[in-house]
Write a protein that holds these residues in place. Structure first.
Motif, mmCIF file in Angstrom:
data_model
loop_
_atom_site.group_PDB
_atom_site.id
_atom_site.type_symbol
_atom_site.label_atom_id
_atom_site.label_comp_id
_atom_site.label_asym_id
_atom_site.label_seq_id
_atom_site.Cartn_x
_atom_site.Cartn_y
_atom_site.Cartn_z
ATOM 1 N N SER A 198 0.814 -1.225 0.000
ATOM 2 C CA SER A 198 0.000 0.000 0.000
ATOM 3 C C SER A 198 0.842 1.266 0.000
ATOM 4 O O SER A 198 0.313 2.350 -0.215
ATOM 5 C CB SER A 198 -0.923 0.006 1.226
ATOM 6 O OG SER A 198 -0.187 0.247 2.405
ATOM 7 N N GLY A 199 2.165 1.130 0.285
ATOM 8 C CA GLY A 199 3.017 2.316 0.330
ATOM 9 C C GLY A 199 3.056 2.979 1.691
ATOM 10 O O GLY A 199 3.568 4.093 1.829
ATOM 11 N N CYS A 200 2.531 2.311 2.723
ATOM 12 C CA CYS A 200 2.513 2.884 4.071
ATOM 13 C C CYS A 200 3.933 3.003 4.623
ATOM 14 O O CYS A 200 4.776 2.127 4.424
ATOM 15 C CB CYS A 200 1.663 1.996 4.981
ATOM 16 S SG CYS A 200 1.493 2.614 6.656
ATOM 17 N N THR A 201 4.190 4.100 5.329
ATOM 18 C CA THR A 201 5.501 4.336 5.938
ATOM 19 C C THR A 201 5.336 4.545 7.445
ATOM 20 O O THR A 201 4.222 4.700 7.952
ATOM 21 C CB THR A 201 6.166 5.583 5.346
ATOM 22 O OG1 THR A 201 5.407 6.744 5.738
ATOM 23 C CG2 THR A 201 6.213 5.500 3.817
ATOM 24 N N GLN A 202 6.456 4.592 8.134
ATOM 25 C CA GLN A 202 6.416 4.838 9.576
ATOM 26 C C GLN A 202 5.820 6.212 9.877
ATOM 27 O O GLN A 202 5.166 6.401 10.914
ATOM 28 C CB GLN A 202 7.822 4.733 10.173
ATOM 29 C CG GLN A 202 7.858 4.869 11.693
ATOM 30 C CD GLN A 202 7.025 3.818 12.404
ATOM 31 O OE1 GLN A 202 7.117 2.631 12.100
ATOM 32 N NE2 GLN A 202 6.210 4.236 13.376
ATOM 33 N N LYS A 203 6.027 7.183 8.979
ATOM 34 C CA LYS A 203 5.434 8.509 9.191
ATOM 35 C C LYS A 203 3.908 8.416 9.228
ATOM 36 O O LYS A 203 3.257 9.120 10.010
ATOM 37 C CB LYS A 203 5.871 9.479 8.082
ATOM 38 C CG LYS A 203 7.325 9.889 8.160
ATOM 39 C CD LYS A 203 7.729 10.764 6.988
ATOM 40 C CE LYS A 203 6.988 12.079 6.979
ATOM 41 N NZ LYS A 203 7.469 12.963 5.876
ATOM 42 N N ASP A 204 3.343 7.564 8.393
ATOM 43 C CA ASP A 204 1.891 7.386 8.400
ATOM 44 C C ASP A 204 1.411 6.817 9.738
ATOM 45 O O ASP A 204 0.365 7.219 10.260
ATOM 46 C CB ASP A 204 1.457 6.461 7.255
ATOM 47 C CG ASP A 204 1.792 7.037 5.887
ATOM 48 O OD1 ASP A 204 1.677 8.265 5.727
ATOM 49 O OD2 ASP A 204 2.160 6.262 4.987
ATOM 50 N N ILE A 205 2.162 5.865 10.269
ATOM 51 C CA ILE A 205 1.814 5.284 11.570
ATOM 52 C C ILE A 205 1.962 6.328 12.672
ATOM 53 O O ILE A 205 1.133 6.421 13.591
ATOM 54 C CB ILE A 205 2.708 4.062 11.880
ATOM 55 C CG1 ILE A 205 2.582 3.001 10.775
ATOM 56 C CG2 ILE A 205 2.339 3.465 13.234
ATOM 57 C CD1 ILE A 205 1.227 2.395 10.634
ATOM 58 N N ASP A 206 3.017 7.134 12.597
ATOM 59 C CA ASP A 206 3.228 8.175 13.615
ATOM 60 C C ASP A 206 2.069 9.173 13.621
ATOM 61 O O ASP A 206 1.657 9.651 14.688
ATOM 62 C CB ASP A 206 4.548 8.907 13.352
ATOM 63 C CG ASP A 206 5.758 8.025 13.605
ATOM 64 O OD1 ASP A 206 5.606 6.995 14.288
ATOM 65 O OD2 ASP A 206 6.853 8.360 13.100
ATOM 66 N N LEU A 207 1.561 9.494 12.430
ATOM 67 C CA LEU A 207 0.422 10.415 12.356
ATOM 68 C C LEU A 207 -0.812 9.776 12.999
ATOM 69 O O LEU A 207 -1.547 10.438 13.754
ATOM 70 C CB LEU A 207 0.129 10.790 10.904
ATOM 71 C CG LEU A 207 -1.076 11.714 10.695
ATOM 72 C CD1 LEU A 207 -0.892 13.036 11.429
ATOM 73 C CD2 LEU A 207 -1.312 11.979 9.206
ATOM 74 N N LEU A 208 -1.040 8.507 12.712
ATOM 75 C CA LEU A 208 -2.170 7.801 13.324
ATOM 76 C C LEU A 208 -2.095 7.869 14.849
ATOM 77 O O LEU A 208 -3.078 8.207 15.520
ATOM 78 C CB LEU A 208 -2.161 6.336 12.875
ATOM 79 C CG LEU A 208 -3.162 5.434 13.592
ATOM 80 C CD1 LEU A 208 -4.543 5.579 12.973
ATOM 81 C CD2 LEU A 208 -2.719 3.971 13.540
ATOM 82 N N LYS A 209 -0.927 7.565 15.397
ATOM 83 C CA LYS A 209 -0.753 7.556 16.856
ATOM 84 C C LYS A 209 -0.981 8.948 17.454
ATOM 85 O O LYS A 209 -1.529 9.087 18.554
ATOM 86 C CB LYS A 209 0.645 7.045 17.208
ATOM 87 C CG LYS A 209 0.858 5.576 16.859
ATOM 88 C CD LYS A 209 2.322 5.171 16.899
ATOM 89 C CE LYS A 209 2.919 5.313 18.276
ATOM 90 N NZ LYS A 209 4.339 4.892 18.289
ATOM 91 N N ALA A 210 -0.588 9.959 16.714
ATOM 92 C CA ALA A 210 -0.749 11.326 17.219
ATOM 93 C C ALA A 210 -2.204 11.787 17.169
ATOM 94 O O ALA A 210 -2.623 12.617 17.987
ATOM 95 C CB ALA A 210 0.135 12.280 16.408
ATOM 96 N N LEU A 211 -2.978 11.245 16.223
ATOM 97 C CA LEU A 211 -4.367 11.683 16.052
ATOM 98 C C LEU A 211 -5.340 10.990 17.000
ATOM 99 O O LEU A 211 -6.356 11.582 17.406
ATOM 100 C CB LEU A 211 -4.823 11.427 14.615
ATOM 101 C CG LEU A 211 -4.200 12.263 13.510
ATOM 102 C CD1 LEU A 211 -4.647 11.751 12.145
ATOM 103 C CD2 LEU A 211 -4.563 13.738 13.664
ATOM 104 N N ILE A 212 -5.074 9.733 17.336
ATOM 105 C CA ILE A 212 -6.034 8.934 18.106
ATOM 106 C C ILE A 212 -6.522 9.646 19.377
ATOM 107 O O ILE A 212 -7.733 9.649 19.652
ATOM 108 C CB ILE A 212 -5.431 7.548 18.429
ATOM 109 C CG1 ILE A 212 -5.513 6.658 17.176
ATOM 110 C CG2 ILE A 212 -6.152 6.882 19.600
ATOM 111 C CD1 ILE A 212 -4.861 5.285 17.342
#
Length: 295
Positions: A198-212
């Motif tokens: 899908s092209g997901c990166t660690q930055k995408d995960i970091d954004l998810l964690k920050a938004l939750i």
């Protein structure tokens, strides 16, 4: 497999107080409820709130999070935005959707542009298109279930404004439908095996964690004024394969109803025994954090 993203297990512990956390359109927007009385919050509902925070590019949350993480807002657009025209999406996927090349797909503007496509996957496909475009998300949220059955209150809304010509007030019979009190558990999982697709990166995960932590606090509504994320446990495994069974982590951190009758609806947070940490044997297998402790 993407070595940059480690497998992770998450658990949201959500308290609902006099609110409708997720209306059911098949039951006149009643709070979702199973035949056995347990309440539900759908994964779609929770992901929508995260998407809304990102889509509000000039909003308080997304601005603050991007500034804190040093991210460029233009790298995190929303594919499944409200009112999106399907034809526009198909046009962005490529000139010839009959052919699919994974390497070209990962380098395409389509992948680089849409955060929710990279992290939650996408199911957009025009007739005749190659199924390679359909991607499973790296992040999967599970149906949130209440620990004990919930009680639903229904009240009639009244409106003193001129809602109908010739009348000084109007009513919406039994239109205000809320859960009195409930504590829900919603697990979620990070699967790095899908990242390279899908092209997901660690930055995408970091954004998810920050938004939750802000998912409910910054998306309140009249019918959903008080939904609290009490804990947002995030347990990162020691490698991309996983260093502990997910269910052991979820079971260890899920609250338990106090008292002799676990089927009795709760009235307060104090009706539950709530773990505040993992047992020692599980602590050795993962690193863990409560995302709510960061705000």
């Amino acid at each position: 497999m993407n070595d940059n993203i480690k497998r992770a297990t998450g658990l949201l512990v959500i308290e609902v107080v006099n609110s409708n956390p997720n209306g059911d359109p098949d039951r006149e927007s009643d709070p979702r409820q199973r035949p056995n009385g347990l309440g539900e919050i759908s994964p779609v509902s929770f992901k929508r709130k995260l998407r809304d925070l990102v889509e509000d590019a000039d909003g308080e949350v997304f601005n603050a999070v991007c500034k804190k993480l040093g991210f460029i807002k233009e790298d995190f657009k929303i594919l499944e935005s409200r009112g999106r025209v399907r034809g526009d999406i198909i046009a962005e996927m490529g000139e010839d959707i009959k052919d699919f090349n994974q390497d070209k797909f990962l380098k395409s503007p389509f992948v680089r542009k849409y955060w929710d496509g990279r992290i939650f996957g996408n199911t957009f496909l025009q007739e005749g298109g190659n199924k390679g475009y359909i991607k499973t998300g790296v992040v999967q949220f599970v149906m949130g279930l209440s620990i004990a059955p919930i009680l639903i209150q229904r009240h009639t809304n009244t409106n003193k404004a001129g809602v109908e010509e010739g009348k000084t007030q109007g009513m919406a019979p039994l239109a205000y439908r809320v859960v009195e009190h409930g504590v829900y558990c919603m697990p979620f999982y990070i699967n790095p095996s899908h990242a390279r697709k899908s092209g997901c990166t660690q930055k995408d995960i970091d954004l998810l964690k920050a938004l939750i932590p802000y998912a409910y606090d910054h998306t309140r509504s009249a019918i959903r004024p008080d939904v609290r994320i009490r804990h947002a446990w995030y347990m990162e495994h020691q490698n991309s394969l996983g260093s502990c069974a997910d269910w052991k982590l979820i079971d260890a951190l899920a609250p338990k109803r106090k008292g002799d009758d676990p089927e009795k609806p709760s009235t307060a947070w104090s009706d539950y025994n709530v773990p505040d940490s993992l047992p020692a044997d599980l602590k050795e297998k993962v690193s863990f954090d409560d995302l709510m402790s960061n705000i």
